[in-house]
Design a protein around this motif. Structure first.
Motif, PDB file in Angstrom:
ATOM      1  N   ASN A 171      21.610  41.974  39.754  1.00  0.00           N
ATOM      2  CA  ASN A 171      20.808  41.259  40.750  1.00  0.00           C
ATOM      3  C   ASN A 171      20.432  42.131  41.948  1.00  0.00           C
ATOM      4  O   ASN A 171      19.312  42.043  42.453  1.00  0.00           O
ATOM      5  CB  ASN A 171      21.553  40.019  41.240  1.00  0.00           C
ATOM      6  CG  ASN A 171      21.607  38.925  40.195  1.00  0.00           C
ATOM      7  OD1 ASN A 171      20.730  38.821  39.341  1.00  0.00           O
ATOM      8  ND2 ASN A 171      22.636  38.105  40.244  1.00  0.00           N
ATOM      9  N   THR A 172      21.386  42.966  42.411  1.00  0.00           N
ATOM     10  CA  THR A 172      21.115  43.737  43.633  1.00  0.00           C
ATOM     11  C   THR A 172      20.233  44.955  43.360  1.00  0.00           C
ATOM     12  O   THR A 172      19.413  45.324  44.202  1.00  0.00           O
ATOM     13  CB  THR A 172      22.419  44.173  44.306  1.00  0.00           C
ATOM     14  OG1 THR A 172      23.184  44.986  43.410  1.00  0.00           O
ATOM     15  CG2 THR A 172      23.253  42.955  44.710  1.00  0.00           C
ATOM     16  N   PHE A 173      20.364  45.580  42.193  1.00  0.00           N
ATOM     17  CA  PHE A 173      19.543  46.751  41.884  1.00  0.00           C
ATOM     18  C   PHE A 173      18.098  46.376  41.559  1.00  0.00           C
ATOM     19  O   PHE A 173      17.199  47.188  41.708  1.00  0.00           O
ATOM     20  CB  PHE A 173      20.143  47.546  40.723  1.00  0.00           C
ATOM     21  CG  PHE A 173      21.305  48.422  41.119  1.00  0.00           C
ATOM     22  CD1 PHE A 173      22.007  48.220  42.293  1.00  0.00           C
ATOM     23  CD2 PHE A 173      21.692  49.463  40.304  1.00  0.00           C
ATOM     24  CE1 PHE A 173      23.079  49.030  42.654  1.00  0.00           C
ATOM     25  CE2 PHE A 173      22.772  50.290  40.645  1.00  0.00           C
ATOM     26  CZ  PHE A 173      23.458  50.059  41.831  1.00  0.00           C
ATOM     27  N   THR A 174      17.893  45.143  41.086  1.00  0.00           N
ATOM     28  CA  THR A 174      16.542  44.700  40.742  1.00  0.00           C
ATOM     29  C   THR A 174      15.842  44.027  41.912  1.00  0.00           C
ATOM     30  O   THR A 174      14.647  43.702  41.821  1.00  0.00           O
ATOM     31  CB  THR A 174      16.577  43.707  39.570  1.00  0.00           C
ATOM     32  OG1 THR A 174      17.365  42.570  39.953  1.00  0.00           O
ATOM     33  CG2 THR A 174      17.154  44.343  38.316  1.00  0.00           C
ATOM     34  N   GLY A 175      16.568  43.791  43.004  1.00  0.00           N
ATOM     35  CA  GLY A 175      15.979  43.133  44.161  1.00  0.00           C
ATOM     36  C   GLY A 175      15.981  41.622  44.087  1.00  0.00           C
ATOM     37  O   GLY A 175      15.448  40.950  44.975  1.00  0.00           O
ATOM     38  N   ARG A 176      16.584  41.071  43.038  1.00  0.00           N
ATOM     39  CA  ARG A 176      16.684  39.607  42.979  1.00  0.00           C
ATOM     40  C   ARG A 176      17.531  39.100  44.145  1.00  0.00           C
ATOM     41  O   ARG A 176      17.254  38.045  44.713  1.00  0.00           O
ATOM     42  CB  ARG A 176      17.300  39.189  41.643  1.00  0.00           C
ATOM     43  CG  ARG A 176      17.295  37.687  41.441  1.00  0.00           C
ATOM     44  CD  ARG A 176      17.883  37.299  40.101  1.00  0.00           C
ATOM     45  NE  ARG A 176      17.546  35.926  39.772  1.00  0.00           N
ATOM     46  CZ  ARG A 176      18.322  35.135  39.046  1.00  0.00           C
ATOM     47  NH1 ARG A 176      19.464  35.578  38.563  1.00  0.00           N
ATOM     48  NH2 ARG A 176      17.954  33.899  38.789  1.00  0.00           N
ATOM     49  N   LEU A 177      18.576  39.859  44.461  1.00  0.00           N
ATOM     50  CA  LEU A 177      19.404  39.568  45.631  1.00  0.00           C
ATOM     51  C   LEU A 177      19.354  40.779  46.550  1.00  0.00           C
ATOM     52  O   LEU A 177      19.695  41.893  46.138  1.00  0.00           O
ATOM     53  CB  LEU A 177      20.853  39.281  45.212  1.00  0.00           C
ATOM     54  CG  LEU A 177      21.808  38.951  46.365  1.00  0.00           C
ATOM     55  CD1 LEU A 177      21.408  37.641  47.044  1.00  0.00           C
ATOM     56  CD2 LEU A 177      23.242  38.846  45.852  1.00  0.00           C
ATOM     57  N   THR A 178      18.923  40.567  47.772  1.00  0.00           N
ATOM     58  CA  THR A 178      18.831  41.642  48.758  1.00  0.00           C
ATOM     59  C   THR A 178      19.815  41.373  49.889  1.00  0.00           C
ATOM     60  O   THR A 178      20.265  40.226  50.067  1.00  0.00           O
ATOM     61  CB  THR A 178      17.412  41.717  49.349  1.00  0.00           C
ATOM     62  OG1 THR A 178      17.151  40.498  50.084  1.00  0.00           O
ATOM     63  CG2 THR A 178      16.370  41.909  48.254  1.00  0.00           C
ATOM     64  N   PRO A 179      20.163  42.400  50.673  1.00  0.00           N
ATOM     65  CA  PRO A 179      21.014  42.142  51.837  1.00  0.00           C
ATOM     66  C   PRO A 179      20.447  41.047  52.737  1.00  0.00           C
ATOM     67  O   PRO A 179      21.182  40.190  53.227  1.00  0.00           O
ATOM     68  CB  PRO A 179      21.062  43.501  52.541  1.00  0.00           C
ATOM     69  CG  PRO A 179      20.913  44.490  51.424  1.00  0.00           C
ATOM     70  CD  PRO A 179      19.919  43.842  50.486  1.00  0.00           C
ATOM     71  N   ARG A 180      19.136  41.061  52.926  1.00  0.00           N
ATOM     72  CA  ARG A 180      18.512  40.057  53.796  1.00  0.00           C
ATOM     73  C   ARG A 180      18.666  38.643  53.240  1.00  0.00           C
ATOM     74  O   ARG A 180      18.993  37.704  53.975  1.00  0.00           O
ATOM     75  CB  ARG A 180      17.036  40.399  53.995  1.00  0.00           C
ATOM     76  CG  ARG A 180      16.339  39.480  54.963  1.00  0.00           C
ATOM     77  CD  ARG A 180      14.930  39.950  55.247  1.00  0.00           C
ATOM     78  NE  ARG A 180      14.274  39.073  56.194  1.00  0.00           N
ATOM     79  CZ  ARG A 180      13.057  39.257  56.666  1.00  0.00           C
ATOM     80  NH1 ARG A 180      12.362  40.324  56.291  1.00  0.00           N
ATOM     81  NH2 ARG A 180      12.523  38.423  57.517  1.00  0.00           N
ATOM     82  N   SER A 181      18.438  38.481  51.924  1.00  0.00           N
ATOM     83  CA  SER A 181      18.542  37.133  51.345  1.00  0.00           C
ATOM     84  C   SER A 181      19.992  36.658  51.305  1.00  0.00           C
ATOM     85  O   SER A 181      20.264  35.461  51.426  1.00  0.00           O
ATOM     86  CB  SER A 181      17.899  37.073  49.957  1.00  0.00           C
ATOM     87  OG  SER A 181      18.581  37.883  49.025  1.00  0.00           O
ATOM     88  N   PHE A 182      20.925  37.599  51.166  1.00  0.00           N
ATOM     89  CA  PHE A 182      22.346  37.227  51.205  1.00  0.00           C
ATOM     90  C   PHE A 182      22.743  36.858  52.630  1.00  0.00           C
ATOM     91  O   PHE A 182      23.454  35.875  52.847  1.00  0.00           O
ATOM     92  CB  PHE A 182      23.187  38.395  50.687  1.00  0.00           C
ATOM     93  CG  PHE A 182      24.626  38.044  50.429  1.00  0.00           C
ATOM     94  CD1 PHE A 182      24.975  36.979  49.609  1.00  0.00           C
ATOM     95  CD2 PHE A 182      25.650  38.797  50.992  1.00  0.00           C
ATOM     96  CE1 PHE A 182      26.305  36.659  49.359  1.00  0.00           C
ATOM     97  CE2 PHE A 182      26.981  38.483  50.751  1.00  0.00           C
ATOM     98  CZ  PHE A 182      27.304  37.414  49.931  1.00  0.00           C
ATOM     99  N   ASP A 183      22.265  37.617  53.602  1.00  0.00           N
ATOM    100  CA  ASP A 183      22.557  37.319  55.009  1.00  0.00           C
ATOM    101  C   ASP A 183      22.035  35.943  55.401  1.00  0.00           C
ATOM    102  O   ASP A 183      22.651  35.241  56.213  1.00  0.00           O
ATOM    103  CB  ASP A 183      21.926  38.366  55.926  1.00  0.00           C
ATOM    104  CG  ASP A 183      22.623  39.719  55.855  1.00  0.00           C
ATOM    105  OD1 ASP A 183      23.709  39.812  55.247  1.00  0.00           O
ATOM    106  OD2 ASP A 183      22.071  40.685  56.414  1.00  0.00           O
ATOM    107  N   THR A 184      20.910  35.537  54.820  1.00  0.00           N
ATOM    108  CA  THR A 184      20.344  34.225  55.125  1.00  0.00           C
ATOM    109  C   THR A 184      21.301  33.115  54.707  1.00  0.00           C
ATOM    110  O   THR A 184      21.502  32.134  55.438  1.00  0.00           O
ATOM    111  CB  THR A 184      18.986  34.048  54.419  1.00  0.00           C
ATOM    112  OG1 THR A 184      18.083  35.044  54.909  1.00  0.00           O
ATOM    113  CG2 THR A 184      18.392  32.678  54.662  1.00  0.00           C
ATOM    114  N   VAL A 185      21.916  33.263  53.534  1.00  0.00           N
ATOM    115  CA  VAL A 185      22.888  32.270  53.069  1.00  0.00           C
ATOM    116  C   VAL A 185      24.114  32.276  53.975  1.00  0.00           C
ATOM    117  O   VAL A 185      24.617  31.221  54.381  1.00  0.00           O
ATOM    118  CB  VAL A 185      23.287  32.530  51.603  1.00  0.00           C
ATOM    119  CG1 VAL A 185      24.380  31.569  51.165  1.00  0.00           C
ATOM    120  CG2 VAL A 185      22.077  32.407  50.692  1.00  0.00           C
TER     121      VAL A 185
END
Length: 199
Positions: A171-185
């Motif tokens: 997920n993280t290498f493909t950009g499905r999950l990014t630091p920004r989207s994780f920080d939002t949660v």
């Protein structure tokens, strides 16, 4: 793995760890073969852990952004991290029976964390395993709880369930999950805890 050939692997069920007064429980999938299975601490010594603890550090739940070994000085603040399966599964995919056999570990940790007000599940399988565990406590659960990144559900008693894609490299290498989207949660988690007077 060749670069860890000189290390003695933990090679046993990997317990959760964190603050006994935790307000937040983070539930993952299973120890990585060369991460938690090697180091003896969940999400420790692998890329998934690098991503997870960097995010928890940015949100104020971890004393440092990296987790490389059990003696690395990492401390969790108001947070406890566990997994629905406790041994490294073949191909990183625990079977339903394995998750069911490991459920008692999560049940015990849940019982020892009375101050919890938020649960962050990393992926649909973690969510399903956590809800199955919660069902075994006799807790009444809302029906039809959907998984989706950033989705949240009330579990009653001031406890709220938050969902995120898993912090896996897939997920993280493909950009499905990014630091920004994780920080939002994690920001949603912090706001909930602040409203509950536990932030």
């Amino acid at each position: 793995m060749k670069r860890f050939a000189d290390q003695e692997y933990w090679g046993r069920p990997v317990p959760g760890f964190g603050d006994p007064g935790a307000r937040l429980l983070v539930v993952g999938l299973a120890p990585a073969a060369h991460g938690g299975n090697r180091t003896g601490r969940v999400f420790t010594g692998d890329r998934s852990g690098d991503f997870l603890f960097a995010g928890l550090h940015r949100a104020g739940f971890a004393s440092q952004p990296e987790s490389v070994g059990r003696d690395d000085g990492l401390r969790l603040r108001g947070c406890y991290v566990a997994a629905v399966a406790r041994c490294a599964p073949p191909a990183n995919k625990p079977a339903p029976g394995e998750i069911a056999r490991c459920r008692e570990y999560l049940l015990r940790e849940w019982a020892l964390l009375p101050d919890l007000r938020a649960v962050l599940v990393l992926g649909r399988i973690a969510m399903d395993g956590f809800l199955a565990m919660l069902g075994e406590t006799g807790r009444e659960l809302p029906r039809g709880l959907a998984f989706g990144h950033g989705v949240a559900h009330e579990l009653g008693g001031g406890v709220r369930l938050f969902c995120s894609y898993h912090v896996s490299q897939q997920n993280t290498f493909t950009g499905r999950l990014t630091p920004r989207s994780f920080d939002t949660v994690l920001a949603k988690v912090r706001r909930h805890l602040a409203r509950e007077g536990n932030g």
